[in-house]
Design a protein around this motif. Structure first.
Motif, short mmCIF file in Angstrom:
data_model
loop_
_atom_site.label_atom_id
_atom_site.label_comp_id
_atom_site.label_asym_id
_atom_site.label_seq_id
_atom_site.Cartn_x
_atom_site.Cartn_y
_atom_site.Cartn_z
N ILE A 18 43.91 36.69 34.26
CA ILE A 18 43.24 37.89 33.79
C ILE A 18 44.26 38.83 33.16
O ILE A 18 45.41 38.88 33.60
CB ILE A 18 42.47 38.60 34.93
N PRO A 19 43.87 39.57 32.15
CA PRO A 19 44.83 40.47 31.50
C PRO A 19 44.98 41.82 32.20
O PRO A 19 45.94 42.52 31.97
CB PRO A 19 44.23 40.66 30.11
N ASN A 20 44.05 42.16 33.05
CA ASN A 20 44.07 43.50 33.64
C ASN A 20 44.25 43.43 35.15
O ASN A 20 44.10 42.38 35.75
CB ASN A 20 42.77 44.23 33.31
N VAL A 21 44.57 44.54 35.73
CA VAL A 21 44.69 44.62 37.18
C VAL A 21 43.38 45.14 37.75
O VAL A 21 42.57 45.72 37.05
CB VAL A 21 45.87 45.53 37.61
N ILE A 22 43.20 44.95 39.04
CA ILE A 22 42.01 45.45 39.69
C ILE A 22 42.38 46.62 40.59
O ILE A 22 43.52 46.78 40.99
CB ILE A 22 41.32 44.35 40.52
N LYS A 23 41.41 47.43 40.90
CA LYS A 23 41.58 48.48 41.89
C LYS A 23 41.24 47.85 43.24
O LYS A 23 40.11 47.43 43.47
CB LYS A 23 40.64 49.65 41.59
N VAL A 24 42.21 47.78 44.10
CA VAL A 24 42.02 47.14 45.40
C VAL A 24 41.36 48.15 46.34
O VAL A 24 42.03 48.98 46.95
CB VAL A 24 43.37 46.64 45.97
N ASP B 183 33.51 45.15 42.14
CA ASP B 183 32.72 45.59 41.00
C ASP B 183 33.44 45.45 39.66
O ASP B 183 32.86 45.74 38.62
CB ASP B 183 32.26 47.04 41.20
N GLU B 184 34.69 44.98 39.66
CA GLU B 184 35.39 44.78 38.40
C GLU B 184 34.89 43.51 37.71
O GLU B 184 34.53 42.53 38.36
CB GLU B 184 36.91 44.66 38.61
N GLU B 185 34.91 43.54 36.40
CA GLU B 185 34.46 42.40 35.59
C GLU B 185 35.24 41.13 35.90
O GLU B 185 34.70 40.03 35.82
CB GLU B 185 34.59 42.78 34.10
N VAL B 186 36.49 41.27 36.29
CA VAL B 186 37.32 40.11 36.57
C VAL B 186 36.70 39.21 37.64
O VAL B 186 36.82 37.99 37.58
CB VAL B 186 38.75 40.51 36.99
N TRP B 187 36.04 39.79 38.62
CA TRP B 187 35.47 38.98 39.69
C TRP B 187 34.33 38.09 39.19
O TRP B 187 34.01 37.07 39.80
CB TRP B 187 35.04 39.85 40.87
N GLU B 188 33.70 38.47 38.08
CA GLU B 188 32.68 37.61 37.48
C GLU B 188 33.30 36.38 36.83
O GLU B 188 32.63 35.38 36.63
CB GLU B 188 31.87 38.41 36.46
N ARG B 189 34.59 36.45 36.46
CA ARG B 189 35.28 35.34 35.81
C ARG B 189 36.13 34.53 36.78
O ARG B 189 36.73 33.52 36.40
CB ARG B 189 36.17 35.88 34.69
N ALA B 190 36.24 34.98 38.02
CA ALA B 190 37.12 34.34 39.00
C ALA B 190 36.61 32.95 39.38
O ALA B 190 35.42 32.65 39.25
CB ALA B 190 37.21 35.21 40.25
N LEU B 191 37.52 32.13 39.86
CA LEU B 191 37.15 30.86 40.47
C LEU B 191 36.51 31.18 41.81
O LEU B 191 37.09 31.91 42.63
CB LEU B 191 38.38 29.98 40.68
N VAL B 192 35.30 30.69 42.05
CA VAL B 192 34.58 30.94 43.30
C VAL B 192 34.53 29.64 44.09
O VAL B 192 34.12 28.60 43.57
CB VAL B 192 33.14 31.45 43.03
N MET B 193 34.95 29.73 45.35
CA MET B 193 34.94 28.56 46.23
C MET B 193 34.18 28.92 47.51
O MET B 193 34.42 29.97 48.10
CB MET B 193 36.38 28.16 46.57
N GLY B 194 33.26 28.05 47.90
CA GLY B 194 32.47 28.29 49.10
C GLY B 194 33.23 27.92 50.36
O GLY B 194 33.75 26.82 50.48
N VAL B 195 33.31 28.87 51.27
CA VAL B 195 33.96 28.66 52.58
C VAL B 195 32.80 28.45 53.55
O VAL B 195 32.33 29.40 54.17
CB VAL B 195 34.84 29.88 52.95
#
Length: 182
Positions: free
Chosen positions: A6-12, A17-29
Motif C-alpha cells: 500500500i502507498p499510504n499509512v493507516i491511523k492505528v 475504516d481506511e480504504e487499505v483494509w478493503e485491499r488487504a489479504l484476508v485470511m480466515g482464522v
C-alpha cells in the motif's frame, strides 16, 4: 498468498475504516484447535495483511455473538495473556527456526515474543503500534509493525515469510482458534 503493498499509512486506532483494509489479504482464522481438535470454530475471525515501504500492517476482525462477554482489561505490556486476544506469528526467514509473535487484546494492549534466532522469548519487547476497539458485533485490532523491528532476509524480489494466527476466546472454556489446522 500475496500480501498487497500500500502507498499510504493507516491511523492505528482499532477501527478498520481506511480504504487499505478493503485491499488487504484476508485470511480466515476459523479452526478450533483447543479444546476441540481441528473442528469449525465457534466464532468467525478474519486476519487482514498489508505492507508499506516501512511497515507490516495486521488487523483482526473478531466476531462475537455476545460482545458483553468480551474479556479484556487495561494492563501493562505482556500482561494481557489472561484476557481474550489475537496473535500473529511471523517466521521472517520461513525456516521454522524462530520468529516473532505480536498479540493484542480487544483494548489494544500488546504482548510480544521473539524466539530462536530472533530473540530471547518473552524478554524481547519490540517497538510497534497497536489499538483495539469493541463494537456491537465483536472487536477489531490494528497493528503497525515497523520493518526496523524485525530481522529478515534482504533479497531482491519477494520476501517469503511463514505466518500463523491464533485467537484466544475464553467463554465456558478457553478456545484457541487457529489460521491452520494443527
Amino acid at each position: 498468498e500475496r500480501v498487497p503493498r500500500i502507498p499510504n499509512v493507516i491511523k492505528v486506532d482499532g477501527v478498520l475504516d481506511e480504504e487499505v483494509w478493503e485491499r488487504a489479504l484476508v485470511m480466515g482464522v476459523n479452526n478450533e484447535v483447543r479444546p476441540g481438535y481441528n473442528i469449525p470454530a465457534p466464532v468467525e475471525t478474519d486476519m487482514l495483511l498489508a505492507y508499506s515501504e516501512t511497515h507490516f500492517y495486521v488487523a483482526f476482525r473478531a466476531m462475537d455473538p455476545d460482545p458483553s462477554k468480551i474479556y479484556a482489561h487495561l494492563c501493562d505490556h505482556d500482561e494481557m495473556w489472561d484476557d481474550e486476544w489475537v496473535v500473529i506469528g511471523i517466521d521472517t526467514y520461513n525456516d521454522q527456526r524462530g520468529g516473532y509473535e505480536f498479540a493484542v487484546n480487544p483494548l489494544g494492549i500488546q504482548g510480544d515474543t521473539a524466539s530462536g534466532i530472533h530473540g530471547e522469548g518473552n524478554a524481547w519487547d519490540g517497538i510497534w503500534d497497536s489499538a483495539g476497539q469493541i463494537f456491537d458485533w465483536g472487536y477489531s485490532v490494528e497493528m503497525a509493525i515497523p520493518f526496523s523491528t524485525l530481522r529478515f532476509q534482504h533479497v531482491t524480489g519477494d520476501q517469503v515469510w511463514g505466518v500463523d494466527a491464533v485467537r484466544s476466546y475464553p467463554r465456558d472454556v478457553r478456545y484457541h482458534i487457529s489460521l491452520y489446522p494443527r
